[in-house]
Design a protein around this motif. Structure first.
Motif, PDB file in Angstrom:
ATOM      1  N   GLY A  27       0.802  -1.218   0.000  1.00  0.00           N
ATOM      2  CA  GLY A  27       0.000   0.000   0.000  1.00  0.00           C
ATOM      3  C   GLY A  27       0.835   1.268   0.000  1.00  0.00           C
ATOM      4  N   ARG A  28       1.899   1.297   0.794  1.00  0.00           N
ATOM      5  CA  ARG A  28       2.744   2.494   0.832  1.00  0.00           C
ATOM      6  C   ARG A  28       3.502   2.665  -0.484  1.00  0.00           C
ATOM      7  N   LYS A  29       3.785   1.547  -1.163  1.00  0.00           N
ATOM      8  CA  LYS A  29       4.408   1.642  -2.485  1.00  0.00           C
ATOM      9  C   LYS A  29       3.451   2.320  -3.466  1.00  0.00           C
ATOM     10  N   LYS A  30       2.160   1.991  -3.386  1.00  0.00           N
ATOM     11  CA  LYS A  30       1.176   2.647  -4.248  1.00  0.00           C
ATOM     12  C   LYS A  30       1.071   4.132  -3.913  1.00  0.00           C
ATOM     13  N   ILE A  31       1.084   4.443  -2.623  1.00  0.00           N
ATOM     14  CA  ILE A  31       1.043   5.851  -2.212  1.00  0.00           C
ATOM     15  C   ILE A  31       2.235   6.597  -2.799  1.00  0.00           C
ATOM     16  N   TRP A  32       3.421   6.007  -2.682  1.00  0.00           N
ATOM     17  CA  TRP A  32       4.623   6.675  -3.199  1.00  0.00           C
ATOM     18  C   TRP A  32       4.510   6.895  -4.703  1.00  0.00           C
ATOM     19  N   ASP A  33       4.076   5.875  -5.414  1.00  0.00           N
ATOM     20  CA  ASP A  33       3.972   6.003  -6.870  1.00  0.00           C
ATOM     21  C   ASP A  33       3.013   7.125  -7.269  1.00  0.00           C
ATOM     22  N   GLU A  34       1.986   7.345  -6.465  1.00  0.00           N
ATOM     23  CA  GLU A  34       0.975   8.351  -6.787  1.00  0.00           C
ATOM     24  C   GLU A  34       1.180   9.671  -6.043  1.00  0.00           C
ATOM     25  N   LEU A  35       2.264   9.772  -5.279  1.00  0.00           N
ATOM     26  CA  LEU A  35       2.463  10.948  -4.427  1.00  0.00           C
ATOM     27  C   LEU A  35       2.438  12.269  -5.199  1.00  0.00           C
ATOM     28  N   PRO A  36       3.120  12.387  -6.339  1.00  0.00           N
ATOM     29  CA  PRO A  36       3.062  13.675  -7.054  1.00  0.00           C
ATOM     30  C   PRO A  36       1.641  14.090  -7.422  1.00  0.00           C
ATOM     31  N   GLN A  37       0.844  13.119  -7.895  1.00  0.00           N
ATOM     32  CA  GLN A  37      -0.518  13.457  -8.309  1.00  0.00           C
ATOM     33  C   GLN A  37      -1.389  13.883  -7.134  1.00  0.00           C
ATOM     34  N   MET A  38      -1.050  13.436  -5.928  1.00  0.00           N
ATOM     35  CA  MET A  38      -1.810  13.868  -4.750  1.00  0.00           C
ATOM     36  C   MET A  38      -1.752  15.388  -4.600  1.00  0.00           C
ATOM     37  N   PHE A  39      -0.661  15.980  -5.090  1.00  0.00           N
ATOM     38  CA  PHE A  39      -0.472  17.427  -4.968  1.00  0.00           C
ATOM     39  C   PHE A  39      -0.597  18.132  -6.323  1.00  0.00           C
ATOM     40  N   ASP A  40      -1.294  17.487  -7.248  1.00  0.00           N
ATOM     41  CA  ASP A  40      -1.523  18.064  -8.581  1.00  0.00           C
ATOM     42  C   ASP A  40      -0.227  18.333  -9.333  1.00  0.00           C
ATOM     43  N   LEU A  41       0.742  17.442  -9.164  1.00  0.00           N
ATOM     44  CA  LEU A  41       1.989  17.513  -9.918  1.00  0.00           C
ATOM     45  C   LEU A  41       2.009  16.389 -10.954  1.00  0.00           C
ATOM     46  N   PRO A  42       2.849  16.501 -11.977  1.00  0.00           N
ATOM     47  CA  PRO A  42       2.983  15.401 -12.940  1.00  0.00           C
ATOM     48  C   PRO A  42       3.584  14.168 -12.265  1.00  0.00           C
ATOM     49  N   PRO A  43       3.499  12.999 -12.900  1.00  0.00           N
ATOM     50  CA  PRO A  43       4.100  11.779 -12.334  1.00  0.00           C
ATOM     51  C   PRO A  43       5.604  11.943 -12.123  1.00  0.00           C
ATOM     52  N   TRP A  44       6.170  11.044 -11.310  1.00  0.00           N
ATOM     53  CA  TRP A  44       7.589  11.132 -10.970  1.00  0.00           C
ATOM     54  C   TRP A  44       8.474  11.275 -12.201  1.00  0.00           C
ATOM     55  N   ASP A  45       8.227  10.453 -13.225  1.00  0.00           N
ATOM     56  CA  ASP A  45       9.128  10.450 -14.381  1.00  0.00           C
ATOM     57  C   ASP A  45       9.001  11.696 -15.243  1.00  0.00           C
ATOM     58  N   GLN A  46       8.021  12.545 -14.951  1.00  0.00           N
ATOM     59  CA  GLN A  46       7.865  13.785 -15.715  1.00  0.00           C
ATOM     60  C   GLN A  46       8.295  15.020 -14.924  1.00  0.00           C
ATOM     61  N   LEU A  47       8.723  14.819 -13.696  1.00  0.00           N
ATOM     62  CA  LEU A  47       9.157  15.950 -12.868  1.00  0.00           C
ATOM     63  C   LEU A  47      10.616  16.264 -13.180  1.00  0.00           C
ATOM     64  N   LYS A  48      10.851  17.354 -13.856  1.00  0.00           N
ATOM     65  CA  LYS A  48      12.197  17.749 -14.259  1.00  0.00           C
ATOM     66  C   LYS A  48      12.612  19.018 -13.516  1.00  0.00           C
ATOM     67  N   ASN A  49      13.880  19.071 -13.160  1.00  0.00           N
ATOM     68  CA  ASN A  49      14.414  20.249 -12.475  1.00  0.00           C
ATOM     69  C   ASN A  49      14.957  21.243 -13.493  1.00  0.00           C
ATOM     70  N   ASP A  50      14.530  22.482 -13.383  1.00  0.00           N
ATOM     71  CA  ASP A  50      14.970  23.531 -14.301  1.00  0.00           C
ATOM     72  C   ASP A  50      16.121  24.295 -13.660  1.00  0.00           C
ATOM     73  N   LEU A  51      17.310  23.712 -13.760  1.00  0.00           N
ATOM     74  CA  LEU A  51      18.496  24.339 -13.177  1.00  0.00           C
ATOM     75  C   LEU A  51      19.402  24.901 -14.263  1.00  0.00           C
TER      76      LEU A  51
END
Length: 306
Positions: free
Chosen positions: A282-306
């Motif tokens: 269950g916590r693995k599912k939570i982690w996988d969906e964590l970005p979407q909980m906060f209206d962010l894109p999925p993990w693999d689409q979160l890019k750092n603009d440095l």
């Protein structure tokens, strides 16, 4: 009626020379707020293409100067400039095992703005290391290793990450900020942008509800199925009720709780194994969906603009 006294004209305070960074052989004066720093243009230019280009520009003969050095006014906090100069002139300063978040934030902000790439990436690595993108890395952490911790650091970290587009660390920073924080606290956080405030409020509600749904961290406790080999049905039923009472009473966000949370309850061995496996999945599912909980894109689409 006597005439009203003339208003005094406001006078600007004279700039203050920084006690440490007023180098007699310096070739440029940086002014941030009311503080002036006399340093070497060559040192700035060596690490920053922005200052390199600035150095090559012809200096106007009627431009502001101090002791023959041109004055460059920066729209930055004087403390940020001080930390930047400390890092440039003393490499051991930013290579310390732990740094205050104020220093890390200054190097990220000015590193991005003026393209001090080495300092920027070094500072950014500290925050991304403290707020990782994998569950395994999160589980391996116990305390902050490269940034000095303090009460409320998660709130300040959210602002730093959000303002500087370090998006990969935002999901966990949001989670840490909302984990055991009443909603009133978010409303009192003046540093939060409206976007961050909205994400935290919505994400907190989503996580609390999601963690008790079937297939997620505590879903097994809401819909209890005794293990086929349960040896103590009565005791396990009472333990399950006690578990729910503890984890639902305060409305805390514990969606990433580890199976060791079961140790305080008297489940039989087969039911303990069942609950342990359910929590892990269950916590693995939570982690996988964590970005979407906060209206962010999925993990693999979160890019750092440095």
């Amino acid at each position: 009626m006597s005439p009203s006294p003339a208003k005094r004209k406001r006078t600007e305070e004279a700039p203050i020379k920084h006690s440490e960074f007023w180098l007699r052989d310096g070739s440029v004066v940086l002014q941030a707020q009311n503080t002036q720093f006399r340093v070497h243009f060559s040192v700035l230019a060596r690490h920053s293409p922005v200052f390199r280009d600035m150095e090559e520009l012809p200096q106007p003969s009627d431009g502001p100067s101090v002791d023959g050095c041109p004055v460059v006014c920066l729209p930055d906090e004087s403390n940020d400039v001080e930390y930047l100069l400390k890092a440039l002139y003393d490499p051991t300063f930013h290579s310390q095992q732990k740094l205050p978040l104020a220093v890390v934030g200054a190097l990220i902000r000015l590193g991005r703005k003026y393209e001090f790439r080495d300092l920027l990436h070094s500072a950014a690595a500290r925050v991304t290391g403290e707020y990782p993108t994998t569950l395994a890395a999160y589980d391996a952490m116990s305390t902050f290793k490269t940034i000095e911790d303090y009460d409320g650091i998660d709130f300040d970290m959210v602002t730093l990450l959000s303002e500087n587009n370090i998006l990969s660390s935002l999901p966990l920073a949001y989670y840490c900020a909302v984990q055991m924080t009443p909603i009133e606290t978010f409303l009192d956080r003046a540093c939060f942008s409206q976007v961050d405030l909205r994400r935290c409020v919505i994400g907190q509600k989503r996580l609390f509800l999601k963690q008790f749904q079937p297939g997620y961290t505590f879903g097994w406790a809401r819909k209890w199925d005794f293990h086929d080999n349960c040896t103590s049905p009565v005791v396990c039923r009472i333990s399950r009720e006690d578990f729910l009472a503890v984890y639902m009473e305060d409305c805390d966000i514990l969606a990433l709780a580890e199976p060791k949370c079961l140790r305080a309850f008297k489940f039989c061995a087969p039911c303990t194994r069942h609950a342990t496996a359910s929590i892990a999945a269950g916590r693995k599912k939570i982690w996988d969906e964590l970005p979407q909980m906060f209206d962010l894109p999925p993990w693999d689409q979160l890019k750092n603009d440095l």
